[in-house]
Design a protein around this motif. Structure first.
Motif, PDB file in Angstrom:
ATOM      1  N   PRO A  40      34.589 -63.501 -32.889  1.00 17.95           N
ATOM      2  CA  PRO A  40      35.094 -63.488 -31.516  1.00 17.95           C
ATOM      3  C   PRO A  40      33.967 -63.516 -30.487  1.00 17.95           C
ATOM      4  CG  PRO A  40      35.056 -61.263 -32.359  1.00 17.95           C
ATOM      5  CD  PRO A  40      34.544 -62.141 -33.476  1.00 17.95           C
ATOM      6  N   GLN A  41      34.303 -64.009 -29.315  1.00 16.68           N
ATOM      7  CA  GLN A  41      33.412 -63.981 -28.154  1.00 16.68           C
ATOM      8  C   GLN A  41      34.158 -63.268 -27.024  1.00 16.68           C
ATOM      9  OE1 GLN A  41      33.047 -67.381 -25.532  1.00 16.68           O
ATOM     10  NE2 GLN A  41      30.834 -67.340 -25.783  1.00 16.68           N
ATOM     11  N   PHE A  42      33.592 -62.159 -26.559  1.00 19.55           N
ATOM     12  CA  PHE A  42      34.196 -61.380 -25.478  1.00 19.55           C
ATOM     13  C   PHE A  42      33.575 -61.815 -24.152  1.00 19.55           C
ATOM     14  CE2 PHE A  42      34.210 -58.950 -29.377  1.00 19.55           C
ATOM     15  CZ  PHE A  42      35.528 -58.532 -29.472  1.00 19.55           C
ATOM     16  N   LEU A  43      34.414 -62.152 -23.197  1.00 18.06           N
ATOM     17  CA  LEU A  43      33.966 -62.690 -21.919  1.00 18.06           C
ATOM     18  C   LEU A  43      33.843 -61.554 -20.920  1.00 18.06           C
ATOM     19  CD1 LEU A  43      36.349 -65.762 -21.942  1.00 18.06           C
ATOM     20  CD2 LEU A  43      34.128 -65.475 -23.074  1.00 18.06           C
ATOM     21  N   THR A  44      32.631 -61.132 -20.659  1.00 21.61           N
ATOM     22  CA  THR A  44      32.414 -59.921 -19.862  1.00 21.61           C
ATOM     23  C   THR A  44      32.500 -60.169 -18.362  1.00 21.61           C
ATOM     24  OG1 THR A  44      30.020 -60.264 -20.032  1.00 21.61           O
ATOM     25  CG2 THR A  44      31.030 -58.839 -21.661  1.00 21.61           C
ATOM     26  N   ASP A  45      32.369 -61.409 -17.913  1.00 24.35           N
ATOM     27  CA  ASP A  45      32.482 -61.714 -16.485  1.00 24.35           C
ATOM     28  C   ASP A  45      33.925 -61.656 -15.993  1.00 24.35           C
ATOM     29  OD1 ASP A  45      29.860 -61.983 -15.798  1.00 24.35           O
ATOM     30  OD2 ASP A  45      29.791 -64.154 -16.027  1.00 24.35           O
ATOM     31  N   HIS A  46      34.816 -62.316 -16.740  1.00 18.80           N
ATOM     32  CA  HIS A  46      36.169 -62.534 -16.243  1.00 18.80           C
ATOM     33  C   HIS A  46      37.245 -61.963 -17.162  1.00 18.80           C
ATOM     34  CE1 HIS A  46      34.217 -65.217 -13.401  1.00 18.80           C
ATOM     35  NE2 HIS A  46      33.616 -65.791 -14.419  1.00 18.80           N
ATOM     36  N   GLY A  47      36.843 -61.389 -18.286  1.00 23.74           N
ATOM     37  CA  GLY A  47      37.815 -60.865 -19.223  1.00 23.74           C
ATOM     38  C   GLY A  47      38.351 -61.963 -20.120  1.00 23.74           C
ATOM     39  N   GLY A  48      38.859 -61.563 -21.265  1.00 31.49           N
ATOM     40  CA  GLY A  48      39.418 -62.530 -22.189  1.00 31.49           C
ATOM     41  C   GLY A  48      38.596 -62.635 -23.457  1.00 31.49           C
ATOM     42  N   LEU A  49      39.092 -63.451 -24.359  1.00 32.46           N
ATOM     43  CA  LEU A  49      38.518 -63.556 -25.695  1.00 32.46           C
ATOM     44  C   LEU A  49      38.672 -64.968 -26.214  1.00 32.46           C
ATOM     45  CD1 LEU A  49      37.547 -62.126 -28.402  1.00 32.46           C
ATOM     46  CD2 LEU A  49      39.979 -61.856 -28.913  1.00 32.46           C
ATOM     47  N   ASN A  50      37.604 -65.490 -26.784  1.00 32.89           N
ATOM     48  CA  ASN A  50      37.663 -66.730 -27.548  1.00 32.89           C
ATOM     49  C   ASN A  50      37.396 -66.426 -29.019  1.00 32.89           C
ATOM     50  OD1 ASN A  50      38.140 -68.547 -25.410  1.00 32.89           O
ATOM     51  ND2 ASN A  50      35.958 -68.683 -24.942  1.00 32.89           N
ATOM     52  N   VAL A  51      37.958 -67.244 -29.893  1.00 36.15           N
ATOM     53  CA  VAL A  51      37.674 -67.185 -31.324  1.00 36.15           C
ATOM     54  C   VAL A  51      37.033 -68.506 -31.702  1.00 36.15           C
ATOM     55  CG1 VAL A  51      38.645 -66.962 -33.635  1.00 36.15           C
ATOM     56  CG2 VAL A  51      39.612 -65.642 -31.749  1.00 36.15           C
ATOM     57  N   GLN A  52      35.916 -68.438 -32.433  1.00 34.58           N
ATOM     58  CA  GLN A  52      35.179 -69.655 -32.717  1.00 34.58           C
ATOM     59  C   GLN A  52      34.712 -69.714 -34.173  1.00 34.58           C
ATOM     60  OE1 GLN A  52      31.562 -69.642 -30.335  1.00 34.58           O
ATOM     61  NE2 GLN A  52      31.500 -67.412 -30.423  1.00 34.58           N
ATOM     62  N   MET A 177      25.938 -61.227 -37.326  1.00 33.22           N
ATOM     63  CA  MET A 177      25.180 -61.568 -36.127  1.00 33.22           C
ATOM     64  C   MET A 177      25.862 -60.985 -34.898  1.00 33.22           C
ATOM     65  SD  MET A 177      23.924 -65.398 -34.999  1.00 33.22           S
ATOM     66  CE  MET A 177      22.738 -65.503 -36.341  1.00 33.22           C
ATOM     67  N   THR A 178      25.057 -60.556 -33.939  1.00 30.75           N
ATOM     68  CA  THR A 178      25.583 -60.108 -32.653  1.00 30.75           C
ATOM     69  C   THR A 178      24.703 -60.658 -31.542  1.00 30.75           C
ATOM     70  OG1 THR A 178      26.230 -58.168 -31.356  1.00 30.75           O
ATOM     71  CG2 THR A 178      24.264 -57.952 -32.714  1.00 30.75           C
ATOM     72  N   GLU A 179      25.305 -60.914 -30.379  1.00 29.33           N
ATOM     73  CA  GLU A 179      24.587 -61.580 -29.297  1.00 29.33           C
ATOM     74  C   GLU A 179      25.124 -61.146 -27.938  1.00 29.33           C
ATOM     75  OE1 GLU A 179      23.878 -65.924 -29.511  1.00 29.33           O
ATOM     76  OE2 GLU A 179      25.130 -66.046 -27.710  1.00 29.33           O
ATOM     77  N   VAL A 180      24.214 -61.067 -26.976  1.00 35.05           N
ATOM     78  CA  VAL A 180      24.570 -60.814 -25.577  1.00 35.05           C
ATOM     79  C   VAL A 180      24.019 -61.961 -24.731  1.00 35.05           C
ATOM     80  CG1 VAL A 180      24.251 -59.289 -23.603  1.00 35.05           C
ATOM     81  CG2 VAL A 180      24.598 -58.310 -25.878  1.00 35.05           C
ATOM     82  N   GLY A 181      24.835 -62.480 -23.829  1.00 33.65           N
ATOM     83  CA  GLY A 181      24.410 -63.536 -22.916  1.00 33.65           C
ATOM     84  C   GLY A 181      24.623 -63.134 -21.474  1.00 33.65           C
ATOM     85  N   VAL A 182      23.683 -63.495 -20.614  1.00 33.67           N
ATOM     86  CA  VAL A 182      23.743 -63.173 -19.190  1.00 33.67           C
ATOM     87  C   VAL A 182      23.776 -64.465 -18.386  1.00 33.67           C
ATOM     88  CG1 VAL A 182      22.569 -62.039 -17.270  1.00 33.67           C
ATOM     89  CG2 VAL A 182      22.477 -61.018 -19.565  1.00 33.67           C
ATOM     90  N   ASP A 183      24.720 -64.566 -17.484  1.00 32.04           N
ATOM     91  CA  ASP A 183      24.853 -65.731 -16.608  1.00 32.04           C
ATOM     92  C   ASP A 183      23.728 -65.730 -15.572  1.00 32.04           C
ATOM     93  OD1 ASP A 183      25.641 -67.751 -14.877  1.00 32.04           O
ATOM     94  OD2 ASP A 183      27.262 -66.581 -13.995  1.00 32.04           O
ATOM     95  N   LEU A 184      22.892 -66.773 -15.577  1.00 32.06           N
ATOM     96  CA  LEU A 184      21.885 -66.939 -14.539  1.00 32.06           C
ATOM     97  C   LEU A 184      22.379 -67.855 -13.422  1.00 32.06           C
ATOM     98  CD1 LEU A 184      18.638 -67.288 -16.706  1.00 32.06           C
ATOM     99  CD2 LEU A 184      19.627 -65.226 -15.672  1.00 32.06           C
ATOM    100  N   ALA A 187      27.114 -70.361 -15.592  1.00 29.03           N
ATOM    101  CA  ALA A 187      27.349 -70.286 -17.031  1.00 29.03           C
ATOM    102  C   ALA A 187      28.327 -69.144 -17.284  1.00 29.03           C
ATOM    103  CB  ALA A 187      26.027 -70.080 -17.772  1.00 29.03           C
ATOM    104  N   LEU A 188      27.948 -68.131 -18.062  1.00 32.98           N
ATOM    105  CA  LEU A 188      28.822 -67.002 -18.295  1.00 32.98           C
ATOM    106  C   LEU A 188      28.013 -65.844 -18.845  1.00 32.98           C
ATOM    107  CD1 LEU A 188      30.623 -67.010 -21.702  1.00 32.98           C
ATOM    108  CD2 LEU A 188      28.931 -68.743 -21.171  1.00 32.98           C
ATOM    109  N   SER A 189      28.586 -64.667 -18.739  1.00 33.98           N
ATOM    110  CA  SER A 189      28.074 -63.506 -19.454  1.00 33.98           C
ATOM    111  C   SER A 189      29.055 -63.208 -20.587  1.00 33.98           C
ATOM    112  CB  SER A 189      27.948 -62.295 -18.529  1.00 33.98           C
ATOM    113  OG  SER A 189      26.991 -62.547 -17.515  1.00 33.98           O
ATOM    114  N   HIS A 190      28.511 -62.865 -21.748  1.00 38.78           N
ATOM    115  CA  HIS A 190      29.380 -62.695 -22.905  1.00 38.78           C
ATOM    116  C   HIS A 190      28.765 -61.737 -23.911  1.00 38.78           C
ATOM    117  CE1 HIS A 190      26.509 -65.722 -24.363  1.00 38.78           C
ATOM    118  NE2 HIS A 190      26.775 -65.246 -25.571  1.00 38.78           N
ATOM    119  N   PHE A 191      29.593 -61.304 -24.843  1.00 39.90           N
ATOM    120  CA  PHE A 191      29.160 -60.544 -26.003  1.00 39.90           C
ATOM    121  C   PHE A 191      29.854 -61.152 -27.210  1.00 39.90           C
ATOM    122  CE2 PHE A 191      30.108 -57.000 -28.976  1.00 39.90           C
ATOM    123  CZ  PHE A 191      28.808 -56.756 -29.387  1.00 39.90           C
ATOM    124  N   SER A 192      29.076 -61.606 -28.197  1.00 44.63           N
ATOM    125  CA  SER A 192      29.637 -62.273 -29.364  1.00 44.63           C
ATOM    126  C   SER A 192      29.220 -61.566 -30.648  1.00 44.63           C
ATOM    127  CB  SER A 192      29.170 -63.735 -29.431  1.00 44.63           C
ATOM    128  OG  SER A 192      29.603 -64.465 -28.312  1.00 44.63           O
TER     129      SER A 192
END
Length: 207
Positions: A40-52, A177-184, A187-192
């Protein structure tokens, strides 16, 4: 009224297109070896979830390919990425390379086609009964966003991404694997998080 709202949402941005993560290290798979990734990918900016899900294959010493597919908060997305790692992870030297490719997403009446470049650095460390591979990237994207009615625009997107891959001695071919992304910018901020399954032409074995 609905058309006006769609137009307004298109003009101020397209936050539903939150599908851009890295989830990769500088590892190149040997020829004849493969890797499946899912999570899963958790969308920390706007809420919601993707599965990939993703499928990795190595075909030369420095080169690899990834195909990916997903859905969720973003209706559907898919893509293909080419990985080149000319500097391998050996002794005290980290792996340095990049991925490049095309990502496509569709959400309601809006479509997003992104050409993406991802500089990538990673380094493997053994710690007791585990192996950790931290990685970092600053992905850059050129996004063409279009919607019904002929509205379209082109944006540059930037992210800062960091994560790690974990191997435990009990399961060498099943890793995590775990990952954090920050929107510059755009793009988006996320936690996967993801599970990774390694296998070869002889089949799948959990060991």
């Amino acid at each position: 009224m609905k058309s006006l709202l769609l137009c307004f949402a298109f003009l101020i941005g397209s936050p539903a297109f939150a599908y851009m993560d890295v989830l990769d290290t500088g590892e190149i798979l040997p020829k004849g070896s493969y890797r499946l990734l899912a999570g899963p990918q958790f969308l920390t900016d706007h809420g919601g979830l993707n599965v990939q899900g993703a499928f990795d294959v190595g075909f030369e010493e420095e080169y690899g390919l990834r195909g990916l597919f997903g859905f969720g908060k973003t209706d559907i997305f898919a893509g293909g990425l080419f990985k080149w790692v000319p500097i391998p992870d050996v002794e005290g030297q980290p792996a340095v390379g990049l991925r490049t490719g095309i990502l496509y997403a569709k959400d309601a009446s809006v479509r997003d086609l992104t050409f993406r470049i991802e500089p990538l650095v990673s380094k493997k460390f053994a710690l007791e009964a585990t192996v950790w591979t931290p990685y970092a990237s600053v992905p850059i994207g050129i996004r063409n966003i279009s919607a019904d009615g002929g509205r379209n625009r082109t944006d540059m997107s930037w992210q800062l991404v960091g994560g790690t891959q974990l191997q435990v001695s009990k399961w060498k071919k099943l890793q995590f694997m775990t990952e954090v992304g920050v929107d510059l910018d755009k793009a988006l901020s996320h936690f996967s998080i993801a599970a990774l399954l390694y296998f070869d032409e002889y089949g799948i074995a959990i060991e």
